[in-house]
Structures are given as structure tokens and as C-alpha cells.
Enzyme design. Structure first.
Site, PDB file in Angstrom:
ATOM      1  N   SER A 147       0.846  -1.192   0.000  1.00 14.09           N
ATOM      2  CA  SER A 147       0.000   0.000   0.000  1.00 14.09           C
ATOM      3  C   SER A 147       0.881   1.241   0.000  1.00 14.09           C
ATOM      4  O   SER A 147       1.994   1.217   0.538  1.00 14.09           O
ATOM      5  CB  SER A 147      -0.866   0.011   1.263  1.00 14.09           C
ATOM      6  OG  SER A 147      -1.476   1.269   1.430  1.00 14.09           O
TER       7      SER A 147
ATOM      8  N   TYR B 165      -0.999  -1.714  10.224  1.00 17.25           N
ATOM      9  CA  TYR B 165      -1.263  -1.983   8.801  1.00 17.25           C
ATOM     10  C   TYR B 165      -0.117  -1.451   7.936  1.00 17.25           C
ATOM     11  O   TYR B 165       0.411  -2.151   7.072  1.00 17.25           O
ATOM     12  CB  TYR B 165      -2.593  -1.331   8.415  1.00 17.25           C
ATOM     13  CG  TYR B 165      -2.972  -1.403   6.950  1.00 17.25           C
ATOM     14  CD1 TYR B 165      -3.666  -2.497   6.444  1.00 17.25           C
ATOM     15  CD2 TYR B 165      -2.677  -0.348   6.070  1.00 17.25           C
ATOM     16  CE1 TYR B 165      -4.037  -2.551   5.108  1.00 17.25           C
ATOM     17  CE2 TYR B 165      -3.052  -0.401   4.736  1.00 17.25           C
ATOM     18  CZ  TYR B 165      -3.734  -1.499   4.258  1.00 17.25           C
ATOM     19  OH  TYR B 165      -4.095  -1.542   2.929  1.00 17.25           O
TER      20      TYR B 165
HETATM   21  N1  LIG Z   1      -8.604  -0.585  -2.024  1.00 16.56           N
HETATM   22  C1  LIG Z   1      -7.580   0.198  -1.745  1.00 16.56           C
HETATM   23  O1  LIG Z   1      -7.679   1.420  -1.841  1.00 16.56           O
HETATM   24  C2  LIG Z   1      -6.260  -0.398  -1.333  1.00 16.56           C
HETATM   25  C3  LIG Z   1      -5.180   0.480  -1.150  1.00 16.56           C
HETATM   26  C4  LIG Z   1      -3.946  -0.035  -0.774  1.00 16.56           C
HETATM   27  C5  LIG Z   1      -3.795  -1.412  -0.581  1.00 16.56           C
HETATM   28  N2  LIG Z   1      -4.860  -2.233  -0.753  1.00 16.56           N
HETATM   29  C6  LIG Z   1      -4.659  -3.672  -0.525  1.00 16.56           C
HETATM   30  O2  LIG Z   1      -5.099  -4.389  -1.663  1.00 16.56           O
HETATM   31  C7  LIG Z   1      -5.602  -5.653  -1.250  1.00 16.56           C
HETATM   32  C8  LIG Z   1      -6.979  -5.872  -1.836  1.00 16.56           C
HETATM   33  O3  LIG Z   1      -7.834  -4.817  -1.396  1.00 16.56           O
HETATM   34  P1  LIG Z   1      -9.326  -4.630  -1.909  1.00 16.56           P
HETATM   35  O4  LIG Z   1      -9.537  -3.190  -2.091  1.00 16.56           O
HETATM   36  O5  LIG Z   1      -9.656  -5.540  -3.034  1.00 16.56           O
HETATM   37  O6  LIG Z   1     -10.107  -5.073  -0.578  1.00 16.56           O
HETATM   38  P2  LIG Z   1     -11.331  -6.082  -0.406  1.00 16.56           P
HETATM   39  O7  LIG Z   1     -11.725  -6.008   1.016  1.00 16.56           O
HETATM   40  O8  LIG Z   1     -12.368  -5.818  -1.426  1.00 16.56           O
HETATM   41  O9  LIG Z   1     -10.680  -7.508  -0.728  1.00 16.56           O
HETATM   42  C9  LIG Z   1      -9.853  -8.191   0.170  1.00 16.56           C
HETATM   43  C10 LIG Z   1     -10.289  -9.641   0.201  1.00 16.56           C
HETATM   44  O10 LIG Z   1      -9.442 -10.383   1.094  1.00 16.56           O
HETATM   45  C11 LIG Z   1     -10.259 -11.365   1.708  1.00 16.56           C
HETATM   46  N3  LIG Z   1      -9.652 -11.863   2.943  1.00 16.56           N
HETATM   47  C12 LIG Z   1      -9.615 -11.267   4.160  1.00 16.56           C
HETATM   48  N4  LIG Z   1      -9.020 -12.061   5.052  1.00 16.56           N
HETATM   49  C13 LIG Z   1      -8.655 -13.179   4.378  1.00 16.56           C
HETATM   50  C14 LIG Z   1      -7.973 -14.359   4.754  1.00 16.56           C
HETATM   51  N5  LIG Z   1      -7.573 -14.560   6.030  1.00 16.56           N
HETATM   52  N6  LIG Z   1      -7.745 -15.310   3.824  1.00 16.56           N
HETATM   53  C15 LIG Z   1      -8.175 -15.128   2.545  1.00 16.56           C
HETATM   54  N7  LIG Z   1      -8.812 -14.022   2.138  1.00 16.56           N
HETATM   55  C16 LIG Z   1      -9.058 -13.068   3.041  1.00 16.56           C
HETATM   56  C17 LIG Z   1     -11.559 -10.614   1.984  1.00 16.56           C
HETATM   57  O11 LIG Z   1     -12.624 -11.525   2.221  1.00 16.56           O
HETATM   58  C18 LIG Z   1     -11.725  -9.797   0.711  1.00 16.56           C
HETATM   59  O12 LIG Z   1     -12.522 -10.469  -0.253  1.00 16.56           O
HETATM   60  C19 LIG Z   1      -5.549  -5.676   0.275  1.00 16.56           C
HETATM   61  O13 LIG Z   1      -4.381  -6.361   0.708  1.00 16.56           O
HETATM   62  C20 LIG Z   1      -5.463  -4.208   0.645  1.00 16.56           C
HETATM   63  O14 LIG Z   1      -4.796  -3.991   1.879  1.00 16.56           O
HETATM   64  C21 LIG Z   1      -6.100  -1.765  -1.119  1.00 16.56           C
END
Ligand SMILES: NC(=O)c1ccc[n+]([C@@H]2O[C@H](COP(=O)([O-])OP(=O)(O)OC[C@H]3O[C@@H](n4cnc5c(N)ncnc54)[C@H](O)[C@@H]3O)[C@@H](O)[C@H]2O)c1
Length: 285
Positions: free
Chosen positions: A142, A155
């Protein structure tokens, strides 16, 4: 374009906003997919969409924090497809609290998913990649690892740890022809940002969802490219790292963030206190 034809990709958190979009994009480019998630309904929706685009998909309800489940994920992938070309460790959740309130239990739980839960799927597939003498490993880090945003200490520390982990492994397994890269993802529309806003502002998910829509114009202003990202902005970046087009790219930290962090040090940390106050609750992980 069929640049992923014959490749097998594992995506953890494959039922999430970004995971589902990337799965669809890679399916369209010809990949076979193993999608894992703990949320069964979202996992199957993502798998169905990828199948409709022509991919063979193995959806697994599997917890990225569970070592045995990760081993099973790797074994089932090899059993079904015969090889593993990429693992994208992407599962994640939202962890918002003032730093001093992040006690050992909170801290440990966060790192167990955001750092250990990305390492375990990688560790499970590495023997296969070493045997193949090829592979691509990608992690969802991130931008918060590279600029300061408050109330996400554990985080951010975990996401920074992932960048360091990729650099270490890039050197340790470079001669095995395995590449390791991280994505310093910027604010992307979807469940993650909405849940994060809800926690920060002490409101429900539904209220935060309405607010995200209502504040779109203000929020978009801060991005050099003039808009917040969508999962579809990240999907082709994942496809690039899955493909042979990234064959000579390893140990990098790539910023798909609409320019928000510029060179990784300016961006939002360069905003004035007034600007930060104006955007409070809108700038997220
Ligand atoms: N959306 C953003 O703006 C953003 C920004 C920076 C980083 N990220 C990172 O990108 C990644 C994806 O984010 P996103 O926006 O798609 O979020 P999201 O919440 O839509 O998707 C994350 C998925 O991970 C799954 N998950 C959670 N715990 C789990 C586990 N123990 N085992 C397997 N799956 C599990 C959740 O059920 C969810 O479907 C994450 O790691 C997040 O930290 C997202």
C-alpha cells in the site's frame, strides 16, 4: 491479447474488489486461475465472472493465515493445472485505530493477516516455482507504507514489511528465475475504502458508501490524474506482473496510485494541515 495463455495464477483475496477485477482481466488474457478467499459468496461471484470470460477457475475457501490451508492450496493448484506461474498475495482487511490503542492483540492480529498471511501462500508455492525454475510473486502492499497516514500503524508497518520481503526474496531466489515485486496501491474504490472510512468516522458501512459517492468530486481533486482509482485500474498492472512482459522486473515497488504519492515521499504527506483537514476521512489506505 492472450499473453497469459497456459499460465496458472493463484490470487488470494480473489473475491475482493481488486482481486475480482484482476481475476477477470487475467481470464480475458488467457490464464487459468486459482482464487482463494474466506468470503464464499464473493469468491464464487469472482470465479463465475472469470469462467464466463473463458478461464478454467478453481475457487477455494481458504484462509491465507493458515499454513496447512496454504499448503493445500499449492497442492490443489499443481494437481489441477500442473504448474504455478504466479502467486499474488492480496488478501487484506481494514485496521484503523489510534496508534496507542493498537495493543498487542490488535497488532498481532493485523500482522498475522497483512504480513504473515501474505508470506505463507508465497512460502507454500516456492518449492514448485524453484522446481520449475520460473515464477512471479506479487504482493498487495500500500502507498501507506511510503507516506504517512495516521491511525493505521500496524497496517502500514505490515505493508512496508511486504516491500522489504520482496526485495530480500528477489535476491535470494533470483537465480531460480523467480521474480518478486510489490504494489504500493493508492486509494481504490471498493469495500476496503468504504470499510476504512466507516471505521475512521464511526459510521455504518452503508453511510460510508453514500459518503464516498457524495464526496467524489472533492476527493478526486487530490489525485494528479484527477480521479481516485478503480479496481480496473489495478487489474492490468497485475496482468503485467503475471506475464512474461515483466520477465526482467524484480525487487521493485510499483505505485499504481494516480500519482498520489508522486516519488513516494511527497504527495499526500506534502499537503498542508488545512488540506489534510479538508480531506480527513477521505484519504485512505
Ligand atoms: N482498495 C484500496 O484502496 C487499497 C489500497 C492499498 C492497498 N490495498 C490492498 O489491496 C488488497 C486488496 O484490497 P481490496 O480493495 O480488493 O479489498 P477487499 O476487502 O475488497 O478484498 C480483500 C479480500 O481479502 C479477503 N480476505 C480477508 N481475510 C482473508 C484471509 N484470512 N484469507 C483469505 N482471504 C481473506 C476478503 O474476504 C476480501 O474479499 C488488500 O491487501 C489491501 O490492503 C487496497
Amino acid at each position: 491479447m492472450n499473453r497469459l495463455e497456459g499460465k496458472t495464477l493463484i490470487m488470494t483475496g480473489g473475491g475482493g474488489s481488486i482481486g475480482a477485477a484482476a481475476a477477470l482481466r487475467c481470464a480475458q488474457e488467457g490464464a487459468n486461475l486459482v482464487l482463494t478467499d474466506t468470503r464464499e459468496d464473493h469468491l464464487h461471484a469472482a470465479a463465475d465472472a472469470a469462467r464466463a470470460a473463458g478461464a478454467e477457475v478453481l475457487p477455494l475457501v481458504s484462509d491465507a493465515r493458515d499454513e496447512a490451508a496454504c499448503a493445500e492450496m499449492a497442492a490443489k493448484t499443481v494437481e489441477s493445472f500442473g504448474r504455478i506461474d504466479m502467486v499474488w498475495a492480496n488478501a487484506g482487511e481494514v485496521w484503523v485505530k489510534e496508534a496507542l490503542e493498537q495493543d498487542k492483540a490488535f497488532w498481532t492480529e493485523c500482522l498475522e493477516l497483512e504480513l504473515t498471511g501474505q508470506w505463507l501462500p508465497i512460502r507454500a508455492v516456492l518449492p514448485t516455482m524453484i522446481e520449475q525454475q520460473s515464477g512471479s510473486v506479487l504482493v498487495s502492499s500500500s502507498m501507506t507504507a511510503n507516506v504517512g497516514i495516521k491511525h493505521i500503524a500496524a497496517y502500514s508497518a505490515a505493508k512496508g514489511g511486504l516491500q522489504a520481503l520482496m526485495k530480500t526474496l528477489a535476491v535470494e531466489h533470483g537465480r531460480d528465475n523467480i521474480r518478486f515485486n510489490s504494489l504500493a496501491i493508492g486509494s481504490v474504490e471498493g469495500r476496503h475504502i468504504i470499510a476504512s472510512n466507516a471505521m475512521r468516522q464511526g459510521i455504518t458501512y452503508e453511510e460510508a458508501e453514500r459518503l464516498v459517492g457524495a464526496t467524489k468530486v472533492v476527493r478526486d481533486e487530490i489525485f494528479p490524474l484527477g480521479r481516485m482509482g478503480t479496481p480496473d485500474d489495478i487489474a492490468p498492472v497485475v496482468a503485467f506482473f503475471a506475464s512474461d512482459d515483466s520477465a526482467w522486473v524484480t525487487g521493485t515497488n510499483f505505485y499504481p496510485d494516480g500519482g498520489l504519492t508522486h516519488d513516494g515521499t511527497a504527495g499526500i504527506s506534502g499537503l498542508s494541515q488545512q488540506q489534510l483537514a479538508k480531506y480527513a476521512g477521505l484519504l485512505m489506505q
